[in-house]
Design a protein around this motif. Sequence first.
Motif, PDB file in Angstrom:
ATOM      1  N   GLU A  10       0.830  -1.206   0.000  1.00 40.26           N
ATOM      2  CA  GLU A  10       0.000   0.000   0.000  1.00 40.26           C
ATOM      3  C   GLU A  10       0.865   1.257   0.000  1.00 40.26           C
ATOM      4  O   GLU A  10       0.577   2.213  -0.736  1.00 40.26           O
ATOM      5  CB  GLU A  10      -0.929   0.003   1.213  1.00 40.26           C
ATOM      6  CG  GLU A  10      -2.043  -1.016   1.113  1.00 40.26           C
ATOM      7  CD  GLU A  10      -2.880  -1.098   2.373  1.00 40.26           C
ATOM      8  OE1 GLU A  10      -4.101  -1.280   2.228  1.00 40.26           O
ATOM      9  OE2 GLU A  10      -2.327  -0.998   3.486  1.00 40.26           O
ATOM     10  N   VAL A  13       2.389   1.734  -3.544  1.00 41.13           N
ATOM     11  CA  VAL A  13       1.392   2.204  -4.510  1.00 41.13           C
ATOM     12  C   VAL A  13       0.997   3.654  -4.212  1.00 41.13           C
ATOM     13  O   VAL A  13       0.974   4.491  -5.122  1.00 41.13           O
ATOM     14  CB  VAL A  13       0.148   1.283  -4.512  1.00 41.13           C
ATOM     15  CG1 VAL A  13      -0.991   1.889  -5.316  1.00 41.13           C
ATOM     16  CG2 VAL A  13       0.518  -0.095  -5.052  1.00 41.13           C
ATOM     17  N   GLU A  14       0.708   3.964  -2.967  1.00 36.15           N
ATOM     18  CA  GLU A  14       0.288   5.327  -2.610  1.00 36.15           C
ATOM     19  C   GLU A  14       1.398   6.340  -2.869  1.00 36.15           C
ATOM     20  O   GLU A  14       1.144   7.426  -3.392  1.00 36.15           O
ATOM     21  CB  GLU A  14      -0.167   5.396  -1.147  1.00 36.15           C
ATOM     22  CG  GLU A  14      -1.433   4.640  -0.843  1.00 36.15           C
ATOM     23  CD  GLU A  14      -2.681   5.175  -1.532  1.00 36.15           C
ATOM     24  OE1 GLU A  14      -2.685   6.337  -1.995  1.00 36.15           O
ATOM     25  OE2 GLU A  14      -3.663   4.424  -1.608  1.00 36.15           O
ATOM     26  N   VAL A  16       3.920   6.185  -4.988  1.00 35.59           N
ATOM     27  CA  VAL A  16       4.128   6.365  -6.425  1.00 35.59           C
ATOM     28  C   VAL A  16       2.957   7.131  -7.041  1.00 35.59           C
ATOM     29  O   VAL A  16       3.146   8.088  -7.797  1.00 35.59           O
ATOM     30  CB  VAL A  16       4.323   4.998  -7.126  1.00 35.59           C
ATOM     31  CG1 VAL A  16       4.294   5.146  -8.635  1.00 35.59           C
ATOM     32  CG2 VAL A  16       5.629   4.366  -6.664  1.00 35.59           C
ATOM     33  N   ASP A  17       1.739   6.737  -6.714  1.00 33.82           N
ATOM     34  CA  ASP A  17       0.561   7.384  -7.311  1.00 33.82           C
ATOM     35  C   ASP A  17       0.394   8.830  -6.868  1.00 33.82           C
ATOM     36  O   ASP A  17      -0.073   9.663  -7.627  1.00 33.82           O
ATOM     37  CB  ASP A  17      -0.705   6.596  -6.981  1.00 33.82           C
ATOM     38  CG  ASP A  17      -0.780   5.272  -7.728  1.00 33.82           C
ATOM     39  OD1 ASP A  17       0.064   5.032  -8.628  1.00 33.82           O
ATOM     40  OD2 ASP A  17      -1.688   4.475  -7.419  1.00 33.82           O
ATOM     41  N   ARG A  18       0.786   9.140  -5.628  1.00 36.33           N
ATOM     42  CA  ARG A  18       0.625  10.498  -5.107  1.00 36.33           C
ATOM     43  C   ARG A  18       1.879  11.350  -5.286  1.00 36.33           C
ATOM     44  O   ARG A  18       1.844  12.552  -5.093  1.00 36.33           O
ATOM     45  CB  ARG A  18       0.218  10.461  -3.642  1.00 36.33           C
ATOM     46  CG  ARG A  18      -1.156   9.834  -3.483  1.00 36.33           C
ATOM     47  CD  ARG A  18      -1.566   9.676  -2.048  1.00 36.33           C
ATOM     48  NE  ARG A  18      -2.794   8.935  -1.952  1.00 36.33           N
ATOM     49  CZ  ARG A  18      -4.010   9.420  -2.164  1.00 36.33           C
ATOM     50  NH1 ARG A  18      -4.151  10.684  -2.490  1.00 36.33           N
ATOM     51  NH2 ARG A  18      -5.076   8.662  -2.050  1.00 36.33           N
ATOM     52  N   ALA A  24       1.466  10.018   0.779  1.00 39.59           N
ATOM     53  CA  ALA A  24       1.146   8.610   1.047  1.00 39.59           C
ATOM     54  C   ALA A  24       0.932   8.396   2.540  1.00 39.59           C
ATOM     55  O   ALA A  24       0.019   7.679   2.950  1.00 39.59           O
ATOM     56  CB  ALA A  24       2.270   7.707   0.542  1.00 39.59           C
ATOM     57  N   THR A  56      10.271   9.109  -4.871  1.00 29.61           N
ATOM     58  CA  THR A  56       9.251   8.149  -5.308  1.00 29.61           C
ATOM     59  C   THR A  56       9.418   7.833  -6.793  1.00 29.61           C
ATOM     60  O   THR A  56       8.556   7.199  -7.389  1.00 29.61           O
ATOM     61  CB  THR A  56       7.831   8.692  -5.043  1.00 29.61           C
ATOM     62  OG1 THR A  56       7.660   9.930  -5.740  1.00 29.61           O
ATOM     63  CG2 THR A  56       7.587   8.895  -3.567  1.00 29.61           C
ATOM     64  N   GLU A  63       9.296   0.077 -11.922  1.00 32.00           N
ATOM     65  CA  GLU A  63       8.388   0.206 -13.071  1.00 32.00           C
ATOM     66  C   GLU A  63       7.771  -1.141 -13.433  1.00 32.00           C
ATOM     67  O   GLU A  63       6.601  -1.218 -13.803  1.00 32.00           O
ATOM     68  CB  GLU A  63       9.136   0.769 -14.275  1.00 32.00           C
ATOM     69  CG  GLU A  63       9.467   2.241 -14.141  1.00 32.00           C
ATOM     70  CD  GLU A  63      10.245   2.779 -15.329  1.00 32.00           C
ATOM     71  OE1 GLU A  63      10.182   2.175 -16.424  1.00 32.00           O
ATOM     72  OE2 GLU A  63      10.917   3.809 -15.158  1.00 32.00           O
ATOM     73  N   ILE A  66       5.263  -2.093 -10.183  1.00 33.62           N
ATOM     74  CA  ILE A  66       4.125  -1.265  -9.761  1.00 33.62           C
ATOM     75  C   ILE A  66       2.783  -1.798 -10.277  1.00 33.62           C
ATOM     76  O   ILE A  66       1.807  -1.801  -9.531  1.00 33.62           O
ATOM     77  CB  ILE A  66       4.327   0.243 -10.086  1.00 33.62           C
ATOM     78  CG1 ILE A  66       3.245   1.098  -9.404  1.00 33.62           C
ATOM     79  CG2 ILE A  66       4.351   0.507 -11.576  1.00 33.62           C
ATOM     80  CD1 ILE A  66       3.300   1.156  -7.917  1.00 33.62           C
ATOM     81  N   ARG A  70      -0.203  -2.709  -7.667  1.00 36.42           N
ATOM     82  CA  ARG A  70      -1.537  -2.096  -7.772  1.00 36.42           C
ATOM     83  C   ARG A  70      -2.627  -3.163  -7.841  1.00 36.42           C
ATOM     84  O   ARG A  70      -3.669  -3.036  -7.198  1.00 36.42           O
ATOM     85  CB  ARG A  70      -1.613  -1.202  -9.007  1.00 36.42           C
ATOM     86  CG  ARG A  70      -0.915   0.110  -8.860  1.00 36.42           C
ATOM     87  CD  ARG A  70      -1.156   0.997 -10.074  1.00 36.42           C
ATOM     88  NE  ARG A  70      -0.467   2.260  -9.913  1.00 36.42           N
ATOM     89  CZ  ARG A  70       0.439   2.725 -10.766  1.00 36.42           C
ATOM     90  NH1 ARG A  70       0.767   2.043 -11.847  1.00 36.42           N
ATOM     91  NH2 ARG A  70       1.012   3.890 -10.542  1.00 36.42           N
ATOM     92  N   SER A  74      -5.422  -3.742  -4.981  1.00 37.23           N
ATOM     93  CA  SER A  74      -6.816  -3.607  -5.407  1.00 37.23           C
ATOM     94  C   SER A  74      -7.625  -4.864  -5.075  1.00 37.23           C
ATOM     95  O   SER A  74      -8.729  -4.778  -4.525  1.00 37.23           O
ATOM     96  CB  SER A  74      -6.872  -3.328  -6.913  1.00 37.23           C
ATOM     97  OG  SER A  74      -8.205  -3.290  -7.346  1.00 37.23           O
TER      98      SER A  74
END
Length: 100
Positions: A10, A13-14, A16-18, A24, A56, A63, A66, A70, A74
């Motif tokens: 988590e 993912v958080e 990298v996404d944010r 995160a 991040t 790469e 990720i 995810r 999910s």
Amino acid sequence: MDTLRLIWLEAFVEAVDRGSYSKAAKVLDCDPGGASRYVLSLGEWLGPQLTHSGTTCLTLAGERFIPVAREVVSLLREARNAHRSPKPSPAPVLAKDLKI
């Protein structure tokens, strides 16, 4: 280290996404250093470093990993939510079913 922790995935993912460990950390309810350590722990568990030191920004291994992270996060969240959803209400008792 044989145990994989969901919080590591988590955090990865958080972050990298944010785009930051601070953002995160807010989602994960921990301090930014904790989020960073979770990602480092995931990299140690997996083998390669997933982000460039202190950032991040993803390494090549990050790469590649990720999308997997995810998907796993999910699926686990969906499973958790499915089991936490409210139980169906019992069928209503109809007046005709009452014995008076």
